[in-house]
Design a protein around this motif. Structure first.
Motif, PDB file in Angstrom:
ATOM      1  N   UNK A 117       0.826  -1.156  -0.005  1.00 26.87           N
ATOM      2  CA  UNK A 117      -0.086   0.015  -0.085  1.00 26.87           C
ATOM      3  C   UNK A 117       0.892   1.327  -0.051  1.00 26.87           C
ATOM      4  N   UNK A 118       2.062   1.080   0.850  1.00 24.87           N
ATOM      5  CA  UNK A 118       2.843   2.343   0.898  1.00 24.87           C
ATOM      6  C   UNK A 118       3.470   2.401  -0.519  1.00 24.87           C
ATOM      7  N   UNK A 119       3.861   1.294  -1.131  1.00 20.71           N
ATOM      8  CA  UNK A 119       4.562   1.260  -2.456  1.00 20.71           C
ATOM      9  C   UNK A 119       3.534   2.126  -3.531  1.00 20.71           C
ATOM     10  N   UNK A 120       2.294   1.710  -3.342  1.00 12.41           N
ATOM     11  CA  UNK A 120       1.358   2.327  -4.374  1.00 12.41           C
ATOM     12  C   UNK A 120       1.088   3.584  -4.172  1.00 12.41           C
ATOM     13  N   UNK A 125       7.392   4.107  -6.915  1.00  8.14           N
ATOM     14  CA  UNK A 125       8.799   4.492  -7.084  1.00  8.14           C
ATOM     15  C   UNK A 125       9.746   4.391  -5.909  1.00  8.14           C
ATOM     16  N   UNK A 126      10.766   4.200  -5.821  1.00  5.21           N
ATOM     17  CA  UNK A 126      11.504   4.151  -4.863  1.00  5.21           C
ATOM     18  C   UNK A 126      12.839   5.296  -5.218  1.00  5.21           C
ATOM     19  N   UNK A 127      13.297   5.834  -4.026  1.00  3.13           N
ATOM     20  CA  UNK A 127      13.137   5.474  -2.809  1.00  3.13           C
ATOM     21  C   UNK A 127      11.949   6.154  -2.168  1.00  3.13           C
ATOM     22  N   UNK A 128      11.540   5.694  -0.827  1.00  4.49           N
ATOM     23  CA  UNK A 128      10.522   6.493  -0.214  1.00  4.49           C
ATOM     24  C   UNK A 128      10.661   5.889   1.332  1.00  4.49           C
ATOM     25  N   UNK A 159      11.532   3.842   8.313  1.00  3.56           N
ATOM     26  CA  UNK A 159      11.779   2.669   7.382  1.00  3.56           C
ATOM     27  C   UNK A 159      11.998   3.471   5.902  1.00  3.56           C
ATOM     28  N   UNK A 160      13.293   3.535   5.437  1.00  7.35           N
ATOM     29  CA  UNK A 160      13.347   4.008   4.081  1.00  7.35           C
ATOM     30  C   UNK A 160      13.838   2.999   3.305  1.00  7.35           C
ATOM     31  N   UNK A 161      12.858   2.827   2.326  1.00  8.36           N
ATOM     32  CA  UNK A 161      13.052   1.755   1.229  1.00  8.36           C
ATOM     33  C   UNK A 161      13.887   2.478  -0.011  1.00  8.36           C
ATOM     34  N   UNK A 162      14.947   1.451  -0.558  1.00  9.45           N
ATOM     35  CA  UNK A 162      15.422   2.040  -1.660  1.00  9.45           C
ATOM     36  C   UNK A 162      15.906   0.887  -2.394  1.00  9.45           C
ATOM     37  N   UNK A 163      15.960   0.925  -3.703  1.00  4.96           N
ATOM     38  CA  UNK A 163      16.479   0.029  -4.831  1.00  4.96           C
ATOM     39  C   UNK A 163      17.882  -0.379  -4.714  1.00  4.96           C
ATOM     40  N   UNK A 170      23.312  10.307  -2.545  1.00  2.00           N
ATOM     41  CA  UNK A 170      23.114  11.022  -1.522  1.00  2.00           C
ATOM     42  C   UNK A 170      24.150  12.151  -1.523  1.00  2.00           C
ATOM     43  N   UNK A 171      23.905  13.352  -1.309  1.00  2.00           N
ATOM     44  CA  UNK A 171      24.777  14.259  -1.258  1.00  2.00           C
ATOM     45  C   UNK A 171      25.106  14.849   0.345  1.00  2.00           C
ATOM     46  N   UNK A 172      26.321  14.167   0.821  1.00  2.00           N
ATOM     47  CA  UNK A 172      26.924  14.186   2.077  1.00  2.00           C
ATOM     48  C   UNK A 172      27.684  15.519   2.439  1.00  2.00           C
ATOM     49  N   UNK A 173      27.681  16.506   1.427  1.00  2.00           N
ATOM     50  CA  UNK A 173      28.768  17.519   1.514  1.00  2.00           C
ATOM     51  C   UNK A 173      28.306  18.483   2.483  1.00  2.00           C
ATOM     52  N   UNK A 174      26.582  18.862   2.776  1.00  2.00           N
ATOM     53  CA  UNK A 174      26.408  19.573   4.007  1.00  2.00           C
ATOM     54  C   UNK A 174      27.090  19.486   5.310  1.00  2.00           C
ATOM     55  N   UNK A 175      27.576  18.240   5.522  1.00  2.00           N
ATOM     56  CA  UNK A 175      28.088  17.729   6.858  1.00  2.00           C
ATOM     57  C   UNK A 175      29.767  17.634   6.625  1.00  2.00           C
TER      58      UNK A 175
END
Length: 288
Positions: A117-120, A125-128, A159-163, A170-175
């Motif tokens: 249901x979350x996927x629909x 589309x991933x990620x979400x 929960x973070x779902x990725x393919x 991921x842009x980690x440069x802000x840190x």
């Protein structure tokens, strides 16, 4: 409490001195790679581990030998028995196995069960990500430390779902201007504590997945925003003997207070374990 435990701790130390030397081969071969299994001592006692760690992470419980005596009363210890951290009860008017249920120890499983249901909802589309807030229940052996360790508590889980086959961006440069206090697995390839930016930690393999690194950084930002002292925040990686069976990497965000360093947030790379387990149990193909 300290006066109460001192005699017991002393006797436990005397009994521990009689067990085989740590890392001594047991004569048992690893089920996965065939290398010798050795005795190790972790945070939760003795266990058997493959001598090929970290290439092979196979572990199993250490069985007590017959004849070992209790350090408190001198009686002979029995074989290990199952202890369930989940609280069991019965749903409905009849107390039988058909009505036996367990109170949830975490809120995450509801999100895995409703994944289709979350996927629909997110247009397939991933990620979400999905967040759930609610109560959890755990059969703690000894609830203590005020509000920190209880059998009933409130928790929030994301929960973070990725393919897993799609490239990460991921842009980690802000840190990049904020080194984090990292305490890696002492049994791993980089055991020494260090201060690194999250981008360097991911690039060097200290943090094993970029998504884990991203949420470590976001967690740090949130805790600072609600008033936590950055100097009292650290991230500790789970050691080989405490890593959950479903995780390939796990970091606890710990805060330093009156009780020392206390876990506040857990960030784990669970892989596909949960969805695959539900898929195998239900036969559903919608959990992919």
């Amino acid at each position: 409490l300290q006066r109460f435990y001192e005699p017991f701790d002393r006797k436990v130390a005397e009994a521990t001195a009689q067990v085989p030397r740590m890392d001594e081969p047991t004569g048992e071969a690893c089920d996965l790679c065939g290398r010798p299994m050795v005795i190790k001592k972790g945070r939760f006692g003795l266990f058997l581990a493959c001598s090929g760690y970290p290439e092979c992470r196979n572990t199993k419980p250490h069985q007590l030998k017959v004849g070992v005596q209790c350090p408190e009363c001198g009686g002979e210890l029995t074989e290990p028995r199952m202890f369930n951290l989940m609280l069991k009860t019965f749903l409905g008017p009849v107390e039988d196995t058909a009505h036996q249920v367990y109170m949830r120890p975490e809120t995450a499983q509801g999100m895995f069960l409703t994944f289709p249901y979350l996927y629909r909802h997110f247009r397939s589309r991933l990620p979400f990500g999905a967040v759930q807030v609610g109560k959890g229940y755990r059969n703690e052996i000894s609830p203590r430390q005020g509000m920190i360790r209880q059998r009933e508590f409130n928790m929030a889980e994301l929960e973070y779902f990725i393919d897993p086959e799609a490239p990460l961006d991921h842009d980690l440069s802000p840190w990049n201007d904020r080194p984090f206090n990292l305490v890696p697995d002492t049994q791993g390839p980089t055991p020494d504590p260090s201060h690194k930016t999250i981008a360097d930690a991911v690039a060097s393999g200290v943090v094993r997945h970029a998504s884990v690194g991203l949420f470590m950084a976001l967690t740090h930002d949130f805790l600072v925003a609600v008033g936590c002292d950055p100097e009292r925040i650290r991230f500790r990686q789970h050691e080989g003997d405490e890593m959950a069976h479903y995780a390939s990497d796990c970091w606890d965000c710990e805060l330093h207070g009156a009780y020392g360093w206390i876990e506040t947030v857990g960030i784990a790379h669970r892989g596909c374990y949960d969805l695959e387990a539900h898929e195998q149990a239900t036969g559903s193909r919608e959990l992919r």
